[in-house]
Structures are given as structure tokens and as C-alpha cells.
Design an enzyme around this catalytic site. Sequence first.
Site, PDB file in Angstrom:
ATOM      1  CB  THR A 168      -5.911   0.680  -6.395  1.00 46.94           C
ATOM      2  OG1 THR A 168      -6.942   1.728  -6.769  1.00 46.94           O
ATOM      3  CG2 THR A 168      -5.483   1.128  -4.947  1.00 46.94           C
ATOM      4  CB  THR A 202      -9.400  -0.723  -7.530  1.00 47.33           C
ATOM      5  OG1 THR A 202      -9.370   0.647  -6.848  1.00 47.33           O
ATOM      6  CG2 THR A 202      -8.453  -1.670  -6.725  1.00 47.33           C
ATOM      7  NE  ARG A 227      -4.153   1.970   0.770  1.00 46.76           N
ATOM      8  CZ  ARG A 227      -5.213   2.154   0.115  1.00 46.76           C
ATOM      9  NH1 ARG A 227      -5.204   1.604  -1.128  1.00 46.76           N
ATOM     10  NH2 ARG A 227      -5.963   2.936   0.510  1.00 46.76           N
ATOM     11  N   GLY A 240     -13.892  -1.303  -6.910  1.00 44.88           N
ATOM     12  CA  GLY A 240     -15.076  -0.624  -6.598  1.00 44.88           C
ATOM     13  C   GLY A 240     -15.203   0.178  -5.310  1.00 44.88           C
TER      14      GLY A 240
HETATM   15  N1  GLY Z   1      -8.458   3.381  -3.278  1.00 45.76           N
HETATM   16  C1  GLY Z   1      -9.349   2.205  -3.026  1.00 45.76           C
HETATM   17  C2  GLY Z   1      -9.026   1.242  -1.995  1.00 45.76           C
HETATM   18  O1  GLY Z   1      -8.040   1.101  -1.556  1.00 45.76           O
HETATM   19  O2  GLY Z   1     -10.037   0.979  -1.001  1.00 45.76           O
END
Ligand code: GLY
Length: 562
Positions: free
Chosen positions: A390, A372, A97, A464
Amino acid sequence: MKKALLHKLAFLLILLFPASLVLAEFQRAENGMVSSRSDIASEVGKNILEQGGNAIDAAVAVGFALAVVYPSAGNIGGGGFMVIRTADGQVYTQDAREKAPLTASRDMFLDSDGELDRQLSRSSLQATGVPGSVAGLLDALERFGTMSREQVLAPAIQLAETGIVLNEDIAGQFQRNLRTFQQYPASLEVFSNNGEAYQAGDLWQQPDLAATLTLISAFGRDGFYKGPVADMLVTSMQANNGLISHSDLESYEPVWREPVHGVYRGYDIWSMPAPSSGGVLLVQMLNMLEAYNLTEIGWGSAETVHLMVEAQRRAYADRAEYLGDPDFYNVPSAMLTSKLYARQRFADFDPEAASLSDDIGAGSWPQESTQTTHYSIIDTEGNAVAVTTTLNSTYGNKFVVPGAGFLLNNEMDDFSSKPNTANGSGLLGGVANEIQPSKRMLSSMTPTIVTQNDNVFLVTGSPGGSTIINTVLQVVINTIDHHMNVEDAVNSPRFHHQWQPDIIRYEADAITDQTVAELRAMGHQGISRSRFPLGDANSIMLIDNVLEGVSDPRNVGGVAGF
Ligand code: GLY
């Protein structure tokens, strides 16, 4: 390289990867399979498997290929999560992330009146988190792969260098976003044909991206987090009030975390822990629903929808309170995923009447679909990989790094920038997900592997935004409770509730008019058709040693098996 030679190569490549070729949305195979948002990327993964690579080699090759052929979400400038189940039954989850830059601060997106500046949090270079995808993919390859970096990056480099023939899907995306790309010269250069809209059938090449990928292939993570690519990224930041520095890039590391594990009617659910809320909420909702016989109550009945919405309402309320980056906030994952907690949390469930979501906070529905992408892979040996990746919004913040050819994410909007004020996904949050330097923003991505009797049963996940977790929930319930095959489980229309706003959104046929009337009678007042398809769950199921794969028909995509 000479232009004539490039075109010759492009022609050869088109024969190998014809963009217009629409692979079956559903396929059966015996050996290995990839299901993704792009038929070209799925074909890349299948080729790697056929060459003897394992599912992790294929996942890395598909990840880099998606950054080339599906740029609205496939990325090297964003981040993602990976769930791996190796053939010996071990499960690993990788967190790649994005992180808040070192100079980020809690109130950085608030204006002088203390109001959230949505332009700043979603569409600026300050919206960009430190990218994690490249470090994550390469780390997964080093730890679990069998092929060299050069081997798995070769297809992506070739696709960027020689180009692809644009299909209607991708050309249409470029056309719709042309005006947004016009604000940044490098974005316009990449996504337009000398300033004019690309058309389906045009050859689309990305020489700058090919050069960046070549540096990654040659130097590994240093090809991205150091050297000319890092210089170009930091120069862009400095010129546009962005925060990412060389220190941010050099210090980025993916993290291997304990998977979230739950048991639902004898099936083992393996999914992504915090900083994604996906796995925790999925297991929490399944635990709440386990006490009810959904098979008997029936798919789509008012009783089933009511039960599932009430589970969603409670789980998403907990998301806003308890979920954030576990390196910064003590996330009570064990409590939230326990059967005992589910029983207590659902104790006030009334089978006859809707509860009311707490009115505090002005949650709002996302105005545009959040982009995403998810892909699933199973190889010959039984290794399985679920990856969701994403840039946050479609094409992230729309900014292509000049000279480096890749888009930047706008993931900082996934933080709770102001308590009880909705982000782009309409999600609320508080202290657990407030901005802090080097913290990871909370996600909803839910790459998931379901096993039964120590065998892989299902590999799934979805894009989503806030709706991701409910899409995965419905795919899992469709397969386990409603005994659907993977094609029906994914194709079946879906609905979504996220606590705030207190609204049930549904796809056509997910809820009949009669069921809507019954739900209204129970007190569910806000029920309306979704303007967007809910999810894109490219999934694979293993049944009696046969792989069955589906690319979600809500979007173009491809399954490639052999
Ligand atoms: N950017 C969407 C998520 O990571 O939930």
C-alpha cells in the site's frame, strides 16, 4: 535510447502484455497461479513461474511490476506485508511496513489548538513514512527466492521503459486524479500526457521509474536507500518540510515476525501479526464465531449478520485499545487470539439484541476508498505467498519524487495522531498507536494463508483500509462455513462494521430489505448501503490438487495460471 527503437520495443511488449487483454476473472490450472489487481502483473508472475521460478520469485516480480502498471497502490515508495508458506509446511511473515522518520513526534499533526490537521497528516510530505517495499521484496528474494535480482526486476524495468497501452481502468484513474497531480510538476509529468488527460489506448512510458528500477536491479537495496535515488528523495523532503533523512533510509530494515496462527473448525489460519491488526482481529473474530453453526444459520440471514457484526464490533474496539507496533508497545496478541478470551469477550452477546458501540470518540466513515492492493500466488511445488502492499490513500500523497519517478506514501495517517480522533479510515486509537520516532504505524492489511491437513487450502487478502479484515473474514467464512468455491466466496456481497462509527455498511444484496428490517428490530440502527465496493480479494484456492483462482470482480484484474 532512440525513440523509434523504443516504439518498436513497446509494440513487442504490447504483444506480450496487451493491457486491453482481460484475463478470465476465474481460472483453473494445474501448476502455478497468480491473482492480482493487474492482468499484466499476473502475467509477469506466471512467466516467472513458467521459467522455473518459485512463488517467492514470482511475488517479488509481481510486486515490482505492480509499482509500474498499477501505481495507485502498487509501489516502491510505500510498504507492505508478506505471508509465505513454503512447501515443507513452514510459515513466515515479513513486515516491510513504513516507519515514522527519526524526527517524527507524537503531536506533529496537531495544530496550535491541539486539533488534528488532516491536510498535514494525509496530503503533505510529512505524511510519508520511510518506505519499506524495496527492502522487503529484495530481502524475501534473498531468503527464499531462486532467481537473481536482475531476472525478477527485468519485467518491471521493461514495462516502465517501453511502456504499456493504457486501458480504461488506469486511464480513467489518471483522468479523475488529474487536478490533484497538477499540484506537483513531477506527478503531472508522469500521470498526464503533457498536461492533458491520458486516454485509453495511449502508450504510457515511465523513463524515470525505469532508471530507478535499473539502479535497484544493479545495486540491490543500495540502489534505492543510498545513492542518487535516496538523494532525490531527501532533496524533495528538504524542499517540502518532509522529515525523511538519509539516516532514515539507510537504517530501514524489514522484520521477519512470528505469524499469527489460529485454528477455525479444523483449518489452520496463518496471517499477519502486529504492526498489522489484520491477523489478530481475523483470528479473534473467527474464535468468537466458532461456537455458532453458521452453516445451519445460513449465509445472509439476520442471525448470521447479527453474530458477525457483534464479533466485528468487539474486535475493532480491541484494535483501538491494544494494537500497535510490538517493538514499541506490548501488544497482547496471545491473549487476543486465544479461545478463552474469545469466549469471555463474547459472553455478553445477546442473540436477540444489538449491543451499542461505546459512544466515546467521533469515529467517521472514510470519505474516499483507501487504496491498497493484494495478490496471491501458488507455485508448482506448493509454495504459497500472500502479499498486501500500500501507499495508504490512492496514489499515496500524490507526490512523485522528481527524477526518480515513484510516488510517496501517506502512511503516517495510519497512526493515531490524536487520541479518539478518526484517521482517514475512520479508525480510532490511542497510546498503542501514537507516533514515535522509528515506530511502524498500525495497519489493517490481512494477507492470509489457510491450510487444511498440512495442505494449502486458500490464499487471500484484500485492500480497503479498515474494511480489509472483514473482507478476509467473509471470504474465509464463505469457503469454510458456506462451502463456496473461491469464485463465489469472493464474488459474494459483503458487509462491514468497525465498532465506531456504530454503522453496518453493506454492498447490494449482502443484506436484503427483510434482513435489514430484522436487524433494525434487534437494535442495529445505522444500516446503510456502502458507496464503495468492499474489498478486492484476489484469491487462490487449492482443491484436489487443482488451483482455482479469482480476481475480484469488483475491480479490473487478472488471474494467470498454467
Ligand atoms: N493503509 C492501510 C492499512 O495499512 O491498513
